[in-house]
Design a protein around this motif. Sequence first.
Motif, PDB file in Angstrom:
ATOM      1  N   VAL A 227       0.837  -1.204   0.000  1.00  0.00           N
ATOM      2  CA  VAL A 227       0.000   0.000   0.000  1.00  0.00           C
ATOM      3  C   VAL A 227       0.867   1.247   0.000  1.00  0.00           C
ATOM      4  O   VAL A 227       0.648   2.188  -0.780  1.00  0.00           O
ATOM      5  CB  VAL A 227      -0.943  -0.016   1.216  1.00  0.00           C
ATOM      6  CG1 VAL A 227      -1.583   1.358   1.415  1.00  0.00           C
ATOM      7  CG2 VAL A 227      -2.030  -1.068   1.037  1.00  0.00           C
ATOM      8  N   TRP A 228       1.872   1.275   0.862  1.00  0.00           N
ATOM      9  CA  TRP A 228       2.749   2.446   0.933  1.00  0.00           C
ATOM     10  C   TRP A 228       3.611   2.587  -0.321  1.00  0.00           C
ATOM     11  O   TRP A 228       3.869   3.707  -0.776  1.00  0.00           O
ATOM     12  CB  TRP A 228       3.627   2.359   2.182  1.00  0.00           C
ATOM     13  CG  TRP A 228       2.832   2.476   3.437  1.00  0.00           C
ATOM     14  CD1 TRP A 228       2.501   1.478   4.314  1.00  0.00           C
ATOM     15  CD2 TRP A 228       2.203   3.667   3.945  1.00  0.00           C
ATOM     16  NE1 TRP A 228       1.722   1.960   5.329  1.00  0.00           N
ATOM     17  CE2 TRP A 228       1.518   3.308   5.135  1.00  0.00           C
ATOM     18  CE3 TRP A 228       2.154   4.985   3.511  1.00  0.00           C
ATOM     19  CZ2 TRP A 228       0.809   4.228   5.887  1.00  0.00           C
ATOM     20  CZ3 TRP A 228       1.434   5.911   4.269  1.00  0.00           C
ATOM     21  CH2 TRP A 228       0.778   5.526   5.434  1.00  0.00           C
ATOM     22  N   LEU A 229       4.033   1.472  -0.889  1.00  0.00           N
ATOM     23  CA  LEU A 229       4.802   1.536  -2.134  1.00  0.00           C
ATOM     24  C   LEU A 229       3.947   2.096  -3.262  1.00  0.00           C
ATOM     25  O   LEU A 229       4.405   2.922  -4.057  1.00  0.00           O
ATOM     26  CB  LEU A 229       5.317   0.147  -2.506  1.00  0.00           C
ATOM     27  CG  LEU A 229       6.435  -0.434  -1.639  1.00  0.00           C
ATOM     28  CD1 LEU A 229       6.748  -1.869  -2.046  1.00  0.00           C
ATOM     29  CD2 LEU A 229       7.695   0.435  -1.740  1.00  0.00           C
ATOM     30  N   MET A 230       2.673   1.671  -3.306  1.00  0.00           N
ATOM     31  CA  MET A 230       1.786   2.172  -4.352  1.00  0.00           C
ATOM     32  C   MET A 230       1.504   3.653  -4.157  1.00  0.00           C
ATOM     33  O   MET A 230       1.406   4.419  -5.128  1.00  0.00           O
ATOM     34  CB  MET A 230       0.485   1.381  -4.336  1.00  0.00           C
ATOM     35  CG  MET A 230      -0.302   1.458  -5.638  1.00  0.00           C
ATOM     36  SD  MET A 230       0.602   0.680  -6.980  1.00  0.00           S
ATOM     37  CE  MET A 230       0.165   1.789  -8.326  1.00  0.00           C
ATOM     38  N   GLY A 231       1.385   4.080  -2.897  1.00  0.00           N
ATOM     39  CA  GLY A 231       1.216   5.505  -2.631  1.00  0.00           C
ATOM     40  C   GLY A 231       2.416   6.302  -3.097  1.00  0.00           C
ATOM     41  O   GLY A 231       2.279   7.407  -3.655  1.00  0.00           O
TER      42      GLY A 231
END
Length: 423
Positions: A227-231
């Motif tokens: 999730v954080w990588l996609m953000g």
Amino acid sequence: MHQHAYEGQCTAEEDRHTLARSPVRNPRPALFALALGTFAIGTGEFGSNGIIQLFAADLGVFIPVATHAITAYALGVVLGSPAITLLAARVNRRTLLLGLIVLFLLGNGLSALAPNIELLVVFRFVSGSVQGAFFGAGAVVAAYLYGPGQGGKAFATVMGGLTVATIAGSPLGTFIGQNAGWRAMFWAVLALGLLAGAALLAWLPRTGDLHGGSVTNELAALRRLDVWLMGAVAALGISSIFAVYTFIGPFVTDAARQDPALIPVALAVFGLGMAAGNHLGGRVADRHGHLGLIWGYGGVLALLVLIGVAGGHLAILLPCLFGVGATMMFAIPTIQVRLTGFAPGAPTLMGALNLAALNLANSLGAIGGALTLDAGWGTLSTVWAGFALTTAGLLLYLATVARANRAAGFPTRRGAPHPSKQP
């Protein structure tokens, strides 16, 4: 097991929110109401940029101080929207959207009455806190209305109001501010919000299928690295749109040496590209997995090079502005689908985080462009800042895809079946 790696691996929460079929025979009025809400929100956001000189003069502050009101709005999106989403995790999405419209009306009404810059900053933060949560909840409702497998199209529908705001709402809001005073712009936005609220109240379906989920599920999404990588992919990659949009005025007057009267035309061309890309991107996101993001980011990189090399010619600049808006918006629905795939139990929070990433991208693109200008590299040099940031976002995404494939045990060769199609 790696049940969170891809969109095809859904929880019961996602089944209820994004895959349930709507009991509404004609969902178009409800979809229109959602788009009208995002149009009102987008008009308030972009319109306030166009009246910054007016409220700075009226409140007796210099422009750099007045920009704190703009920054406060972005902070409201980045910080306030995820917080509201978590606090309202169990609330029915229809009820949440209506509550957010009330908060939107409050923020803009108080902005119109602000007696000083300090309170205006506070009220703009309140207004901004609505945006991400509204888009997130709106995407869940739109997905419910569209039916199975159309999450990208649903998010594109909600984003559609924002793209129309860049074409019509922002120029109209600025025009009102210039001719009737900056406070009148916020009153006009409040009137739009009232219309949107009435439409939502009348047309959004009353159904238990739109009940919220567990706060634990929402918080669990924040513990997932993907999730954080996609953000980060979104914040880095989309920043190039703002390394261009923020500086369209200088591009037209200084680089292309055209009359300032052409600036609104250039802005409208850019906005039309955004609308077209958003519409197509929603369909591609649902059908072709990664391709919407890869094509979108790759296309914008090519266009940035063209602007950097030959953007001083209006005949090249205008089509490229359309293309940058189109290719970047083409990628955004895929980002939403990927985020929801990584955290299917928290679709509303993922929508809020997507909008938070877009606002971070706004800051990154503007800051990167300002650095190149301060370095004396010329008016069009801002596109190279955008090129570097989007390249970083694309490389990070490719690395994320490879990591997810390895974790899920799927082949990474080109042409390998998408995980959602695996038995």
